[in-house]
Structure formats: C-alpha cells, structure tokens
Design a protein around this motif. Structure first.
Motif, PDB file in Angstrom:
ATOM      1  N   THR A 228      13.181  -4.063   4.551  1.00  0.00           N
ATOM      2  CA  THR A 228      11.949  -3.312   4.794  1.00  0.00           C
ATOM      3  C   THR A 228      11.010  -3.531   3.617  1.00  0.00           C
ATOM      4  OG1 THR A 228      11.032  -1.140   5.312  1.00  0.00           O
ATOM      5  CG2 THR A 228      12.821  -1.201   3.729  1.00  0.00           C
ATOM      6  N   PHE A 229       9.697  -3.500   3.878  1.00  0.00           N
ATOM      7  CA  PHE A 229       8.708  -3.864   2.866  1.00  0.00           C
ATOM      8  C   PHE A 229       7.717  -2.728   2.621  1.00  0.00           C
ATOM      9  CE2 PHE A 229      10.031  -7.645   5.179  1.00  0.00           C
ATOM     10  CZ  PHE A 229      10.392  -8.514   4.159  1.00  0.00           C
ATOM     11  N   ASN A 230       7.103  -2.802   1.448  1.00  0.00           N
ATOM     12  CA  ASN A 230       5.992  -1.917   1.120  1.00  0.00           C
ATOM     13  C   ASN A 230       5.184  -2.605   0.025  1.00  0.00           C
ATOM     14  OD1 ASN A 230       4.313   0.428   0.954  1.00  0.00           O
ATOM     15  ND2 ASN A 230       6.089   1.686   1.509  1.00  0.00           N
ATOM     16  N   GLU A 231       4.074  -2.029  -0.363  1.00  0.00           N
ATOM     17  CA  GLU A 231       3.276  -2.613  -1.422  1.00  0.00           C
ATOM     18  C   GLU A 231       2.829  -1.516  -2.367  1.00  0.00           C
ATOM     19  OE1 GLU A 231      -0.141  -4.484   0.212  1.00  0.00           O
ATOM     20  OE2 GLU A 231      -0.928  -2.669   1.156  1.00  0.00           O
ATOM     21  N   ILE A 232       2.637  -1.878  -3.625  1.00  0.00           N
ATOM     22  CA  ILE A 232       2.255  -0.864  -4.608  1.00  0.00           C
ATOM     23  C   ILE A 232       1.053  -1.364  -5.410  1.00  0.00           C
ATOM     24  CG2 ILE A 232       4.580   0.046  -4.827  1.00  0.00           C
ATOM     25  CD1 ILE A 232       4.858  -1.439  -7.436  1.00  0.00           C
ATOM     26  N   ASN A 233       0.267  -0.403  -5.849  1.00  0.00           N
ATOM     27  CA  ASN A 233      -0.867  -0.659  -6.730  1.00  0.00           C
ATOM     28  C   ASN A 233      -0.360  -0.603  -8.172  1.00  0.00           C
ATOM     29  OD1 ASN A 233      -3.264  -0.770  -8.129  1.00  0.00           O
ATOM     30  ND2 ASN A 233      -3.961   1.268  -7.495  1.00  0.00           N
ATOM     31  N   MET A 234      -0.387  -1.735  -8.863  1.00  0.00           N
ATOM     32  CA  MET A 234       0.170  -1.814 -10.216  1.00  0.00           C
ATOM     33  C   MET A 234      -0.846  -1.440 -11.295  1.00  0.00           C
ATOM     34  SD  MET A 234       3.349  -2.635 -10.020  1.00  0.00           S
ATOM     35  CE  MET A 234       3.730  -3.242 -11.652  1.00  0.00           C
TER      36      MET A 234
ATOM     37  N   VAL B 137     -10.075   1.714  -0.644  1.00  0.00           N
ATOM     38  CA  VAL B 137      -9.809   2.919  -1.429  1.00  0.00           C
ATOM     39  C   VAL B 137     -10.958   3.900  -1.191  1.00  0.00           C
ATOM     40  CG1 VAL B 137      -9.407   3.882  -3.712  1.00  0.00           C
ATOM     41  CG2 VAL B 137      -8.592   1.566  -3.174  1.00  0.00           C
ATOM     42  N   ASP B 138     -10.658   5.041  -0.562  1.00  0.00           N
ATOM     43  CA  ASP B 138     -11.663   6.077  -0.285  1.00  0.00           C
ATOM     44  C   ASP B 138     -12.878   5.494   0.435  1.00  0.00           C
ATOM     45  OD1 ASP B 138     -10.063   7.970  -1.520  1.00  0.00           O
ATOM     46  OD2 ASP B 138     -10.962   7.597  -3.493  1.00  0.00           O
ATOM     47  N   GLY B 139     -12.625   4.653   1.429  1.00  0.00           N
ATOM     48  CA  GLY B 139     -13.711   4.095   2.218  1.00  0.00           C
ATOM     49  C   GLY B 139     -14.451   2.957   1.558  1.00  0.00           C
ATOM     50  N   LYS B 140     -14.000   2.521   0.383  1.00  0.00           N
ATOM     51  CA  LYS B 140     -14.635   1.405  -0.310  1.00  0.00           C
ATOM     52  C   LYS B 140     -13.613   0.297  -0.556  1.00  0.00           C
ATOM     53  CE  LYS B 140     -17.898   4.401  -2.772  1.00  0.00           C
ATOM     54  NZ  LYS B 140     -18.388   4.817  -4.116  1.00  0.00           N
ATOM     55  N   VAL B 141     -14.115  -0.931  -0.680  1.00  0.00           N
ATOM     56  CA  VAL B 141     -13.246  -2.074  -0.962  1.00  0.00           C
ATOM     57  C   VAL B 141     -13.195  -2.307  -2.470  1.00  0.00           C
ATOM     58  CG1 VAL B 141     -12.879  -4.546  -0.623  1.00  0.00           C
ATOM     59  CG2 VAL B 141     -13.731  -3.153   1.268  1.00  0.00           C
ATOM     60  N   GLU B 142     -11.992  -2.305  -3.009  1.00  0.00           N
ATOM     61  CA  GLU B 142     -11.788  -2.555  -4.436  1.00  0.00           C
ATOM     62  C   GLU B 142     -10.794  -3.698  -4.614  1.00  0.00           C
ATOM     63  OE1 GLU B 142     -10.772   0.803  -6.792  1.00  0.00           O
ATOM     64  OE2 GLU B 142     -12.253   2.140  -5.852  1.00  0.00           O
ATOM     65  N   ILE B 143     -10.951  -4.444  -5.691  1.00  0.00           N
ATOM     66  CA  ILE B 143      -9.998  -5.501  -6.040  1.00  0.00           C
ATOM     67  C   ILE B 143      -8.945  -4.883  -6.954  1.00  0.00           C
ATOM     68  CG2 ILE B 143      -9.676  -7.767  -7.074  1.00  0.00           C
ATOM     69  CD1 ILE B 143     -11.375  -7.780  -4.551  1.00  0.00           C
ATOM     70  N   LEU B 144      -7.694  -4.842  -6.482  1.00  0.00           N
ATOM     71  CA  LEU B 144      -6.612  -4.194  -7.224  1.00  0.00           C
ATOM     72  C   LEU B 144      -5.422  -5.141  -7.392  1.00  0.00           C
ATOM     73  CD1 LEU B 144      -6.601  -0.716  -5.428  1.00  0.00           C
ATOM     74  CD2 LEU B 144      -7.596  -1.257  -7.666  1.00  0.00           C
ATOM     75  N   PRO B 145      -4.682  -4.984  -8.504  1.00  0.00           N
ATOM     76  CA  PRO B 145      -3.463  -5.789  -8.689  1.00  0.00           C
ATOM     77  C   PRO B 145      -2.333  -5.220  -7.824  1.00  0.00           C
ATOM     78  CG  PRO B 145      -3.780  -4.339 -10.572  1.00  0.00           C
ATOM     79  CD  PRO B 145      -4.965  -4.134  -9.685  1.00  0.00           C
TER      80      PRO B 145
END
Length: 498
Positions: A297-303, A451-459
């Motif tokens: 099973t998979f998931n993703e995290i904001n580092m 993120v909160d209705g906006k597009v952000e570039i995250l690791p």
C-alpha cells in the motif's frame, strides 16, 4: 597443556564459513584475548581470540579453507611445551627448503577448499591470474562460488602459476586440484611467455579469454595481444572481432551461404549461466513472495517540515552530538511510534501462532560492497535522535568493512529500506522473512501540490508498505502508513508523543 582453537558456533542460517586471515603463525607467542584469526561467513566476519597465554603449536586450516561451526582450526600450547612441537614443524620446513635448494623447485598444488556437507560441488567463478604469472604468498588466485558463499583461494607460497587445470565455469569438488604453483619461481616463466605469442595463442591467454575466443570461433594466432608480455586480453578479442565484422564479411559471403552474418555483428547477444549465488538469492526472494500473502500500500508525504527543521538545527545538532541530523532518525522514530499503535505490524507468524514483540528492533537496509544487508538497530524506542544517527552510521561503517557480527545481523521485527538514495521514485519492497512488513522510502522530488485551493511546489516523497496480509489487515496497514505520514509531516508530534 594444549588448548584447541575452534570456529565459533554458527547461526542456523549459516552453513559454513571460510578462514579469512591468520594474524599469527606456528611458533608465535600469544596472549589471552589476542585476535588469532578472522573467520568470514556470507554475512559477517568473526574474530577468534586466544583463550589463554601460550604459543601457537599447530594451525590445521590455512587461509581460504572452508570450515564448519566448532571445527578445530588450531592449537595453543603452554609457553614451555610449545617450542618443542613448533621445532618439529620448523625442522620439516627446513628439510623442505633444503630439498628445494638442492633439487628441483617445489610444485605446490592449489586445491578447492573443503566443502560442507550441504554443498555437493562448486563452480570456478573468476581466475585472477593466468599461467606464467608470478604470485605472492596470500595473493587471491581464484574465486570459487557455491550456492551459498564465494570462497577466495589464496596462494600458499610465492612462485609462478605453472598450470591451471580448470578454467572459469568448470564444476569442481571439495579438495580437487585446480592449479599448480612452482614455488620460488620468478621471472623465468615470464620470459617464456614472451616467446609464446609467435608459437601458440593458448599460452598467452587466460582461461576466460581462451574460452571467449573459442565461443566466438576466432583464430587466436591472428589476434595481437596488448597485455603484459604480449598477453591477449578480452578487449583485444572484442577489438579483433569488430575489425573482422567489417573486412572479412565479403569473404564469408563468398565461401558460405548465410548472408545474414554481416548485420549480426551489430546485433550480438551473450548468454551467461546464472551464478550459484544469484540462484540462491532468487530462491529466497521467491520464498518470500510464495510463502506470504504479500500486498503493498502507498502514500505520500510532504517533506518540507522536516527539511526546514534540519536546515534550522543541523549545525547545532552536529556540534552538540557529533553526528549529522539525517532523515533516517525521523523515519525510525515515526516507525517505532506507529508500531506501538499497531502491534500486528510488529509481530511475526511462527507456525500456527502469532508472536507479538514487546520490543522495537528495527532492521536498517545498508548497501555494502558485498550487497544489501539488514543489520538491526535494537531498542529504538529507548534511543534519541543522536543515538539513532550514530547507531546507523556505525552499522553502515561495519557493513562496508565487513565487520558486522552475527548478533548485529540477527533478529529485527521490522525493516526500513531507503531506495531514494539511489534515485528510486517508487517501488514495492519485498518482506524480509520472518518479519511481516517492510517500509520503503523513496526519492524526495519537487512536485506541484494543491494546498488550501492553491498550487504549491513541495518536496514530496512516496511511502510503500509491503506487508503479509495473513496477519495484517488492510485497516491496520493503511492506519500504520497514515500514522507514519502524519508524524513525518508534523515532526513536533514525535517530541510531544501525540
């Protein structure tokens, strides 16, 4: 009084070992707890120490020999009694040396090490020398591969390789003669080798090169050797084949019917038999997949929170604790907390019983020159971040140097593997039996996220949990992975225990 020096008791998963390095010789005085010999298994290197003060009176197994658990490999005598025993050996050595000086040079046979009962035969994997080469004592001559380990056979004496009886790929038995060394020989055989190219190509080729020439059907007398003393190397064979692919093509078309011979030169293929070690690895991986109901099973995290925390405190952390603040300490801390909340993931199946572990020993996948190993970091729940970082670093260094002990390799209730260090973006790790789950970490990569209705570039990083569905249900596996995600995305929870 004579004391026997024995191979340590080997774990159930290790069938045999090999004598790696003797640090003493017959006649040497030794003290209590002095390291006498290194015994190498397919997992760890064991140091065998002297149980008492005395003198080495007898060494029964030379370096490179295959030995079993509790096998006697040497004897230590009292300081006053040992010289008499050692003198007999010295006398015999003098006789041998005298006979060598007065008569012909001694021919020493190179034998396959003694194979354990569970291993019927072995395969010549790689010759590191060829006929006519000068070798030094303890120089590695050939690698012999069984279905469990690769054994290195070293030269018992300095001299010249006078004969190689079994080329690479041959199947051999325990204690079989595979080569001969002319002890004390030096440059004389090399001079003969220089003259050999004009007469016979076989004498200027190693067994592996000779086999390559035979497989490709080439004329060895037409190949120009660029190696030492005019020896023909594999590169020479490949260069000759490329030249022949363009020039002799019309002759082949005139003399023989097969026209497709020319284009095949650019579309070659090589068939190599699978090594015994690779077969064993394949069988173990299949055992894990076939004996478990494995699911991933998979998931993703904001580092970003962890990366910001590391950036803020890494210098102070390193100055205070003498260790770099890496990602692995966060991973281990999050996994331990998740294991506490989901005991089934920290359990194992033993027959018809489920064994729940009340301790938290985490196996850490470490890449070494010999392959991937999984040493165990014990009692992780009692360790702080600095202790985890220092512990992982120590295990990695030991793995690199081949100094991991049997105790450090055994056990472990859960495994963490980080393929991200090699650039892996997503994978499905295979369970490390008899454990029931393994967590795969991957490459941290910037991606556009909502993120909160906006597009952000995250690791972002993908997590993969492979687990045995016989014991762990979907609810528990997903809950475990979500817990790890929440703890890593909000590291303060690790400190506040919430």
């Amino acid at each position: 009084m004579t004391t026997e020096i024995k191979v340590p008791v080997l774990p159930e998963s290790v069938a045999d070992a090999s004598v790696a390095t003797w640090h003493v010789k017959v006649g040497d005085k030794v003290s209590r707890d002095q390291n006498l010999v290194d015994i190498e298994t397919d997992k760890v290197v064991l140091e065998v120490v002297s149980p008492e003060d005395g003198v080495i009176t007898e060494i029964l197994e030379d370096e490179g020999a295959t030995v079993l658990g509790e096998q006697v490999i040497a004897r230590v005598g009292a300081a006053d009694a040992a010289p008499a025993e050692a003198s007999s050996d010295t006398g015999s050595e003098k006789k041998e040396s005298a006979s060598n000086d007065s008569g012909e040079k001694q021919v020493v046979k190179i034998k396959v090490p003694v194979l354990p009962e569970s291993v019927a035969d072995a395969t010549i994997a790689t010759w590191h020398v060829s006929e006519g080469d000068s070798v030094e004592r303890d120089q590695n001559l050939v690698d012999i591969e069984t279905d469990k380990v690769v054994l290195e056979v070293v030269a018992p004496e300095s001299g010249v390789i006078s004969k190689i009886m079994n080329p690479e790929g041959d199947t051999v038995l325990g204690e079989q003669d595979i080569a001969e060394i002319t002890a004390g020989g030096s440059a004389a055989p090399a001079a003969k080798t220089e003259e050999a190219p004009a007469e016979s190509g076989d004498e200027v080729m190693s067994p592996s090169v000779r086999r390559l020439v035979k497989e490709k059907g080439l004329d060895a007398s037409k190949i120009k050797g660029t190696g030492k003393n005019g020896k023909i190397t594999k590169e020479d064979v490949e260069a000759f084949e490329k030249q022949g692919a363009s020039a002799p093509a019309p002759k082949q078309a005139a003399s023989s019917t097969p026209a497709p011979a020319a284009p095949v030169g650019e579309r070659t293929q090589k068939r190599v038999p699978m090594t015994r070690l690779r077969k064993t690895i394949a069988n173990r991986l299949l055992e894990a997949k076939n004996s478990t109901a494995m699911l991933t099973t998979f998931n993703e995290i904001n580092m970003k929170p962890i990366m910001d925390l590391r950036k803020q405190y890494k210098d102070v952390f390193e100055e205070r604790h003498g260790a770099r603040l890496g990602f692995m300490s966060f991973y281990v801390k999050a996994v331990v907390e998740a294991l506490k909340r989901f005991p089934a993931v920290n359990a194992s199946i033993d027959g018809d019983d489920i064994v729940y572990h009340n301790y938290f020993d985490v196996s850490i996948a470490v890449s070494t020159p010999r392959g991937l190993v999984t040493p165990v970091l014990r009692d992780c729940d009692k360790m702080n971040f600095a202790e985890i970082e220092n512990g992982i670093r120590e295990l990695a260094i030991k793995g690199r140097d081949g100094k991991l002990t049997v105790e450090e390799m055994q056990g472990g209730n859960f495994t963490i593997t980080n393929g991200g260090v090699f650039g892996s973006l997503l994978s499905t790790p295979i369970i490390n039996l008899p454990q029931t789950a393994i967590l795969g970490m991957h490459k941290i990569q910037d991606r556009p996220m909502a993120v909160d209705g906006k597009v952000e570039i995250l690791p972002m990083m993908y997590l993969a949990l492979s687990y045995d569905h016989r014991l762990i249900d979907g609810k528990e596996s997903v809950g475990f992975l979500v817990t790890v995600k929440e703890l890593l995305e909000d590291p303060a929870r690790l400190l506040l225990d919430i």
